[in-house]
Motif scaffolding. Structure first.
Motif, PDB file in Angstrom:
ATOM      1  N   PHE A 267      -5.511  -1.599  12.401  1.00 58.67           N
ATOM      2  CA  PHE A 267      -4.720  -0.400  12.699  1.00 58.67           C
ATOM      3  C   PHE A 267      -4.359   0.406  11.464  1.00 58.67           C
ATOM      4  N   ASN A 268      -4.789  -0.053  10.308  1.00 56.70           N
ATOM      5  CA  ASN A 268      -4.349   0.629   9.089  1.00 56.70           C
ATOM      6  C   ASN A 268      -5.470   0.656   8.053  1.00 56.70           C
ATOM      7  N   PRO A 269      -5.831   1.845   7.560  1.00 60.23           N
ATOM      8  CA  PRO A 269      -6.948   1.924   6.608  1.00 60.23           C
ATOM      9  C   PRO A 269      -6.579   1.470   5.196  1.00 60.23           C
ATOM     10  N   ASP A 270      -5.294   1.450   4.888  1.00 64.13           N
ATOM     11  CA  ASP A 270      -4.870   1.234   3.502  1.00 64.13           C
ATOM     12  C   ASP A 270      -4.429  -0.197   3.191  1.00 64.13           C
ATOM     13  N   HIS A 271      -3.899  -0.913   4.180  1.00 59.53           N
ATOM     14  CA  HIS A 271      -3.374  -2.253   3.891  1.00 59.53           C
ATOM     15  C   HIS A 271      -4.455  -3.211   3.377  1.00 59.53           C
ATOM     16  N   PRO A 272      -5.661  -3.245   4.006  1.00 64.81           N
ATOM     17  CA  PRO A 272      -6.703  -4.130   3.453  1.00 64.81           C
ATOM     18  C   PRO A 272      -7.150  -3.711   2.051  1.00 64.81           C
TER      19      PRO A 272
ATOM     20  N   THR B 215       1.552  -9.629  -1.056  1.00 65.52           N
ATOM     21  CA  THR B 215       0.953  -8.349  -0.642  1.00 65.52           C
ATOM     22  C   THR B 215       0.515  -8.453   0.816  1.00 65.52           C
ATOM     23  N   HIS B 216      -0.301  -7.472   1.241  1.00 61.96           N
ATOM     24  CA  HIS B 216      -0.774  -7.405   2.627  1.00 61.96           C
ATOM     25  C   HIS B 216      -1.845  -8.451   2.925  1.00 61.96           C
ATOM     26  N   ALA B 217      -2.075  -8.697   4.201  1.00 62.27           N
ATOM     27  CA  ALA B 217      -3.219  -9.499   4.642  1.00 62.27           C
ATOM     28  C   ALA B 217      -4.506  -8.697   4.404  1.00 62.27           C
TER      29      ALA B 217
ATOM     30  N   TRP C 206       9.978  -4.042   5.464  1.00 61.48           N
ATOM     31  CA  TRP C 206       9.855  -4.681   6.784  1.00 61.48           C
ATOM     32  C   TRP C 206       9.414  -6.130   6.641  1.00 61.48           C
ATOM     33  N   ARG C 207       8.576  -6.405   5.674  1.00 58.86           N
ATOM     34  CA  ARG C 207       7.837  -7.665   5.667  1.00 58.86           C
ATOM     35  C   ARG C 207       8.319  -8.691   4.661  1.00 58.86           C
ATOM     36  N   ALA C 208       9.064  -8.238   3.640  1.00 63.46           N
ATOM     37  CA  ALA C 208       9.422  -9.205   2.586  1.00 63.46           C
ATOM     38  C   ALA C 208      10.813  -8.996   2.000  1.00 63.46           C
TER      39      ALA C 208
ATOM     40  N   GLY D  62       0.648   9.170   5.796  1.00 63.98           N
ATOM     41  CA  GLY D  62       0.448   8.379   7.018  1.00 63.98           C
ATOM     42  C   GLY D  62       1.649   7.609   7.521  1.00 63.98           C
ATOM     43  N   GLU D  63       2.659   7.393   6.698  1.00 63.42           N
ATOM     44  CA  GLU D  63       3.758   6.537   7.135  1.00 63.42           C
ATOM     45  C   GLU D  63       5.114   7.176   6.843  1.00 63.42           C
ATOM     46  N   SER D  64       5.194   8.476   7.058  1.00 63.24           N
ATOM     47  CA  SER D  64       6.464   9.177   6.808  1.00 63.24           C
ATOM     48  C   SER D  64       6.813  10.056   8.000  1.00 63.24           C
TER      49      SER D  64
ATOM     50  N   ALA E 184       0.849  -1.195   0.000  1.00 65.93           N
ATOM     51  CA  ALA E 184       0.000   0.000   0.000  1.00 65.93           C
ATOM     52  C   ALA E 184       0.884   1.244   0.000  1.00 65.93           C
ATOM     53  N   HIS E 185       1.982   1.157   0.739  1.00 67.20           N
ATOM     54  CA  HIS E 185       2.897   2.297   0.914  1.00 67.20           C
ATOM     55  C   HIS E 185       4.306   1.884   0.493  1.00 67.20           C
ATOM     56  N   SER E 186       5.141   2.851   0.253  1.00 69.09           N
ATOM     57  CA  SER E 186       6.428   2.531  -0.402  1.00 69.09           C
ATOM     58  C   SER E 186       7.382   1.734   0.468  1.00 69.09           C
ATOM     59  N   ALA E 187       7.217   1.763   1.806  1.00 69.09           N
ATOM     60  CA  ALA E 187       8.173   1.047   2.660  1.00 69.09           C
ATOM     61  C   ALA E 187       7.672  -0.324   3.103  1.00 69.09           C
ATOM     62  N   ASP E 188       6.426  -0.647   2.845  1.00 70.10           N
ATOM     63  CA  ASP E 188       5.846  -1.876   3.412  1.00 70.10           C
ATOM     64  C   ASP E 188       6.662  -3.128   3.057  1.00 70.10           C
ATOM     65  N   PHE E 189       7.142  -3.186   1.830  1.00 69.72           N
ATOM     66  CA  PHE E 189       7.867  -4.395   1.399  1.00 69.72           C
ATOM     67  C   PHE E 189       9.149  -4.612   2.210  1.00 69.72           C
TER      68      PHE E 189
HETATM   69 ZN   LIG Z   1       1.904   0.531   5.117  1.00 70.64          ZN
END
Ligand SMILES: [Zn+2]
Length: 233
Positions: free
Chosen positions: A116-121, A109-111, A13-15, A40-42, A6-11
């Motif tokens: 806690f996050n409006p964009d990941h779903p 991708t995300h679950a 931390w998680r993958a 939201g994430e900067s 959803a956001h540029s940094a998500d990958f």
């Molecule tokens: Zn995110």
């Protein structure tokens, strides 16, 4: 491999570890972020007086490109906006067209849940739909298709509250330094570096327990959305 966040940094931390393993083995990996997470994430970037959304996006693009390069991947963003991320049918079609051209073997991708996050779903829904529009019903279709890919979700921040039950651990011990390098590129969210380094250690412990392989130090967890097909057990 295609990794959609959803956001540029998500990958990162998680993958990032799974990406590094994939590219080290000779595979190609592309990261697509639906937004830059500029609003939201900067966090750290918004502490700078006079900060603007445009400038934050520029920083985030540079950071994500550097992080992706650290694990052998390319980075691009559809820049659809965050908090809230809204993706209309044209956005879904854009991602589906990208998937038809790229024809990834595996999509991450995300679950589908995140209290806690409006964009990941939203990202999950978009990727799931685009993937189905890419493969169709795996019969001859009236639109261009690409073969169905493997489909997994990466670990959310609070997995137990997102309905995340890992079904795959990727041993990232040999590429953990690369993941740390990728994480250190994300200066706008530096507070997450220790958190996800610890998560990798915990998942490493779990992976050791599953396999009995004492060489595993760090791992990343994923959940399969579609079954993996094997020729025997
Ligand atoms: Zn995110």
């Amino acid at each position: 491999m295609l990794v959609v966040g959803a956001h540029s940094a998500d990958f990162v931390w998680r993958a990032a570890g799974a990406i590094a393993k994939h590219t080290e083995a000779g595979g190609e990996a592309r990261v697509v972020s639906l937004s830059y997470g500029e609003r939201g994430e900067s966090g750290e970037l918004w502490k700078i007086p006079g900060q603007t959304e445009q400038n934050v996006k520029k920083h985030r693009h540079a950071e994500a490109t550097e992080a992706a390069a650290a694990v052998g991947a390319s980075f691009e963003s559809l820049d659809l906006g965050d908090y809230p991320l809204n993706v209309d049918q044209a956005g879904v079609d854009r991602l589906a067209e990208f998937m038809r051209d790229y024809a990834p073997d595996v999509v991450l991708t995300h679950a589908d849940k995140d209290p806690f996050n409006p964009d990941h779903p939203v990202a999950y829904a978009v990727v799931a739909k685009a993937r189905l529009l890419t493969a169709g019903a795996v019969v001859e279709a009236g639109f261009r298709t690409a073969p169905p890919s493997e489909f997994l979700v990466f670990e959310p921040h609070q997995p137990d509250l997102c309905g995340f039950v890992p079904s795959v651990f990727v041993d990232i011990t040999s590429v953990f330094e690369k993941k740390k390098q990728a994480m250190s590129a994300m200066k706008a969210q530096s507070y997450l570096q220790q958190y996800y380094a610890e998560r990798a250690e915990h998942r490493g412990n779990h992976a050791r327990k599953v396999t009995g392989n004492k060489e595993i130090r760090q791992a990343e967890a994923f959940q399969r959305i579609v079954p993996n097909v094997v020729t025997g057990l």
